[in-house]
Motif scaffolding. Structure first.
Motif, mmCIF file in Angstrom:
data_model
loop_
_atom_site.group_PDB
_atom_site.id
_atom_site.type_symbol
_atom_site.label_atom_id
_atom_site.label_comp_id
_atom_site.label_asym_id
_atom_site.label_seq_id
_atom_site.Cartn_x
_atom_site.Cartn_y
_atom_site.Cartn_z
ATOM 1 N N LYS A 2 -33.125 2.616 -2.003
ATOM 2 C CA LYS A 2 -32.200 2.140 -3.018
ATOM 3 C C LYS A 2 -32.958 1.891 -4.317
ATOM 4 O O LYS A 2 -33.978 1.212 -4.324
ATOM 5 C CB LYS A 2 -31.502 0.844 -2.562
ATOM 6 C CG LYS A 2 -30.402 0.400 -3.520
ATOM 7 C CD LYS A 2 -29.653 -0.814 -2.992
ATOM 8 C CE LYS A 2 -28.522 -1.198 -3.931
ATOM 9 N NZ LYS A 2 -27.784 -2.383 -3.469
ATOM 10 N N THR A 4 -32.369 1.660 -8.941
ATOM 11 C CA THR A 4 -31.476 1.627 -10.099
ATOM 12 C C THR A 4 -32.242 2.082 -11.331
ATOM 13 O O THR A 4 -33.407 1.692 -11.528
ATOM 14 C CB THR A 4 -30.923 0.204 -10.330
ATOM 15 O OG1 THR A 4 -30.279 -0.239 -9.128
ATOM 16 C CG2 THR A 4 -29.929 0.180 -11.471
ATOM 17 N N VAL A 88 -27.336 3.587 -13.436
ATOM 18 C CA VAL A 88 -26.936 4.276 -12.212
ATOM 19 C C VAL A 88 -27.747 3.731 -11.038
ATOM 20 O O VAL A 88 -28.957 3.529 -11.149
ATOM 21 C CB VAL A 88 -27.190 5.799 -12.319
ATOM 22 C CG1 VAL A 88 -26.480 6.538 -11.187
ATOM 23 C CG2 VAL A 88 -26.742 6.345 -13.667
ATOM 24 N N SER A 89 -27.063 3.505 -9.921
ATOM 25 C CA SER A 89 -27.778 3.093 -8.707
ATOM 26 C C SER A 89 -27.607 4.181 -7.650
ATOM 27 O O SER A 89 -26.547 4.796 -7.535
ATOM 28 C CB SER A 89 -27.260 1.760 -8.178
ATOM 29 O OG SER A 89 -25.977 1.921 -7.613
ATOM 30 N N ILE A 98 -25.157 7.255 -1.727
ATOM 31 C CA ILE A 98 -24.103 6.715 -2.581
ATOM 32 C C ILE A 98 -24.646 6.557 -3.999
ATOM 33 O O ILE A 98 -25.657 5.894 -4.223
ATOM 34 C CB ILE A 98 -23.597 5.351 -2.073
ATOM 35 C CG1 ILE A 98 -23.270 5.420 -0.564
ATOM 36 C CG2 ILE A 98 -22.392 4.894 -2.886
ATOM 37 C CD1 ILE A 98 -22.178 6.410 -0.204
ATOM 38 N N ARG A 100 -23.668 5.175 -7.715
ATOM 39 C CA ARG A 100 -22.704 4.316 -8.400
ATOM 40 C C ARG A 100 -23.090 4.163 -9.870
ATOM 41 O O ARG A 100 -24.268 4.006 -10.203
ATOM 42 C CB ARG A 100 -22.661 2.927 -7.757
ATOM 43 C CG ARG A 100 -22.017 2.871 -6.379
ATOM 44 C CD ARG A 100 -21.887 1.416 -5.921
ATOM 45 N NE ARG A 100 -21.200 1.298 -4.623
ATOM 46 C CZ ARG A 100 -21.823 1.338 -3.446
ATOM 47 N NH1 ARG A 100 -23.152 1.501 -3.404
ATOM 48 N NH2 ARG A 100 -21.134 1.217 -2.325
ATOM 49 N N SER A 101 -22.063 4.194 -10.718
ATOM 50 C CA SER A 101 -22.274 3.931 -12.143
ATOM 51 C C SER A 101 -20.968 3.388 -12.713
ATOM 52 O O SER A 101 -19.951 4.100 -12.708
ATOM 53 C CB SER A 101 -22.680 5.205 -12.876
ATOM 54 O OG SER A 101 -22.852 4.933 -14.258
ATOM 55 N N ARG A 103 -17.563 2.068 -12.818
ATOM 56 C CA ARG A 103 -16.483 2.101 -11.830
ATOM 57 C C ARG A 103 -16.471 3.417 -11.051
ATOM 58 O O ARG A 103 -15.523 3.676 -10.305
ATOM 59 C CB ARG A 103 -15.134 1.896 -12.521
ATOM 60 C CG ARG A 103 -14.992 0.517 -13.160
ATOM 61 C CD ARG A 103 -13.588 0.314 -13.706
ATOM 62 N NE ARG A 103 -13.415 -1.043 -14.220
ATOM 63 C CZ ARG A 103 -12.271 -1.506 -14.703
ATOM 64 N NH1 ARG A 103 -11.206 -0.713 -14.727
ATOM 65 N NH2 ARG A 103 -12.183 -2.740 -15.159
ATOM 66 N N SER A 104 -17.489 4.224 -11.244
ATOM 67 C CA SER A 104 -17.572 5.512 -10.538
ATOM 68 C C SER A 104 -18.417 5.368 -9.277
ATOM 69 O O SER A 104 -19.428 4.649 -9.265
ATOM 70 C CB SER A 104 -18.188 6.582 -11.442
ATOM 71 O OG SER A 104 -17.451 6.723 -12.630
ATOM 72 N N ARG A 105 -17.995 6.057 -8.223
ATOM 73 C CA ARG A 105 -18.744 6.036 -6.972
ATOM 74 C C ARG A 105 -18.675 7.424 -6.345
ATOM 75 O O ARG A 105 -17.617 8.032 -6.268
ATOM 76 C CB ARG A 105 -18.162 5.006 -6.003
ATOM 77 C CG ARG A 105 -18.815 4.984 -4.622
ATOM 78 C CD ARG A 105 -18.130 3.970 -3.718
ATOM 79 N NE ARG A 105 -18.649 4.015 -2.362
ATOM 80 C CZ ARG A 105 -18.238 4.864 -1.422
ATOM 81 N NH1 ARG A 105 -17.291 5.761 -1.701
ATOM 82 N NH2 ARG A 105 -18.760 4.837 -0.209
#
Length: 367
Positions: A2, A4, A88-89, A98, A100-101, A103-105
């Motif tokens: 994980k 970011t 971005v994560s 996964i 994520r950025s 509200r995008s996944r």
């Protein structure tokens, strides 16, 4: 795994590494990138088993170390489509990654890391550190002459020759040859030659586009490695014998003309419009201080251009593939160009007057 980071830090590395990945693969995992996160850095690896590119990005917030293989083009497309400056994560959850950025996944399927092949990297027999401008000059002045999918597989690449005094690049497709040499003092080297495959040459050119750092080349028995500012490109070498390029260079050709490069380039460009689409032949007629360029095609269409040149030889008519002449005139940078031939059946030597680091040889066509 994980981590970011912001969109911009991985955007160019993702685009460059994805460029190595072929769209059609024999192994499904070769469509993926190997992403590793550890010690505040992320490395991204892409390969097609011939060429491998590794990008290392420092200053990443790594919450959990690990690695995963992620679909290359999907990840690059997602990353490119995110808002500029976005955070971005990226996290691995079981068999999915996964992203994520805001509200995008996005959930991307992964393949086992153990299946991802990496090119074996050995220490090179010859190591050279060269200015970026020299490497770019070698590629720009010669790469256009490489063959494409020729059955003579050793022509589908570029000869890299390293001696104690210079580094030289030579490319030929059997009909024309391009050669460029840059001075470079290298201790302990007599003369070593290697054929770099076409894809390796093109990827190296892409890699060096917008950086100014020196390039470290490491040449081994079956691979070439180029390192520059966080990027490591490794390419297998072509196993074959390159033609003896020195025997191709015309020696003391009798007839020589000198003309304005831009004038000639535009004249060839116009004449090419009505040349035979298959053979691309133009006839050059030299007499006095002018050259007549003629082209025709099966539809009985004709083009004629008359260009003023410096020429003091006998009447000469010779044919060439106009595309080959255009390619050479496009990479030369001087105002004038010199073309030398022995007779109508011999290869032409094309050079830039006053510039002795590059030369070009073009075979004639039968009229």
């Amino acid at each position: 795994m994980k981590f970011t980071t912001n969109r911009e830090s991985l955007l160019r590395p993702l685009q460059l590494v994805t460029g190595v990945v072929e769209r059609r693969q024999t192994l499904p995992v070769l469509s993926n990138l190997l992403v590793k996160a550890a010690d505040g850095a992320v490395s991204i690896t892409g390969t097609d088993l011939e060429v491998q590119l590794v990008a290392s990005i420092e200053g990443v917030d790594v919450e959990q170390e690990g690695s995963a293989t992620i679909p290359a083009r999907k990840l690059a497309d997602i990353w490119r489509s995110l808002v500029e400056g976005a955070e971005v994560s990226v996290a691995v959850e079981k068999t999915r990654t996964i992203v994520r950025s805001g509200r995008s996944r996005f959930a991307l399927a992964t393949l086992p890391v153990e299946e991802f092949p990496e090119l074996a990297s050995h220490d090179g027999e010859v190591n050279v550190v060269m200015p970026l401008s020299d490497i770019q000059r070698l590629l720009d002045k010669t790469s256009f002459a490489m063959a494409q999918q020729d059955v003579r597989y050793f022509l589908n690449g570029m000869l890299l020759e390293i001696t104690s005094a210079h580094v030289r690049a030579v490319a030929t497709d059997g009909h024309r040859m391009a050669m460029c040499t840059v001075g470079q003092k290298i201790d302990g080297v007599d003369r070593i030659q290697a054929i770099v495959p076409r894809k390796g040459v093109l990827e190296l050119g892409r890699l060096l586009n917008d950086s100014s750092a020196d390039v470290e080349l490491s040449l081994g028995s079956n691979h070439l490695t180029a390192k520059q500012e966080g990027y490591t490109l490794t390419t297998k070498l072509v196993d074959g014998k390159f033609p003896d390029y020195e025997t191709v260079i015309p020696r003391d050709p009798a007839q020589t003309l000198v003309g304005d490069r831009e004038t000639l380039r535009h004249a060839f460009q116009r004449a090419a419009i009505l040349s035979n689409e298959k053979y691309r032949c133009v006839r050059l007629s030299l007499e006095g201080d002018q050259m007549k360029i003629e082209a025709n095609n099966p539809e009985q269409e004709e083009a004629e251009e008359i260009v003023a040149v410096e020429y003091g030889g006998d009447l000469l008519e010779i044919g060439f593939n106009v595309a080959y002449l255009q390619d050479v005139l496009s990479v030369l940078e001087t105002e004038s160009v010199r073309l030398s031939v022995a007779d109508a059946n011999s290869s032409a030597l094309i050079e830039a007057p006053g510039v002795d680091d590059s030369l070009y040889v073009v075979m004639p066509m039968r009229l």
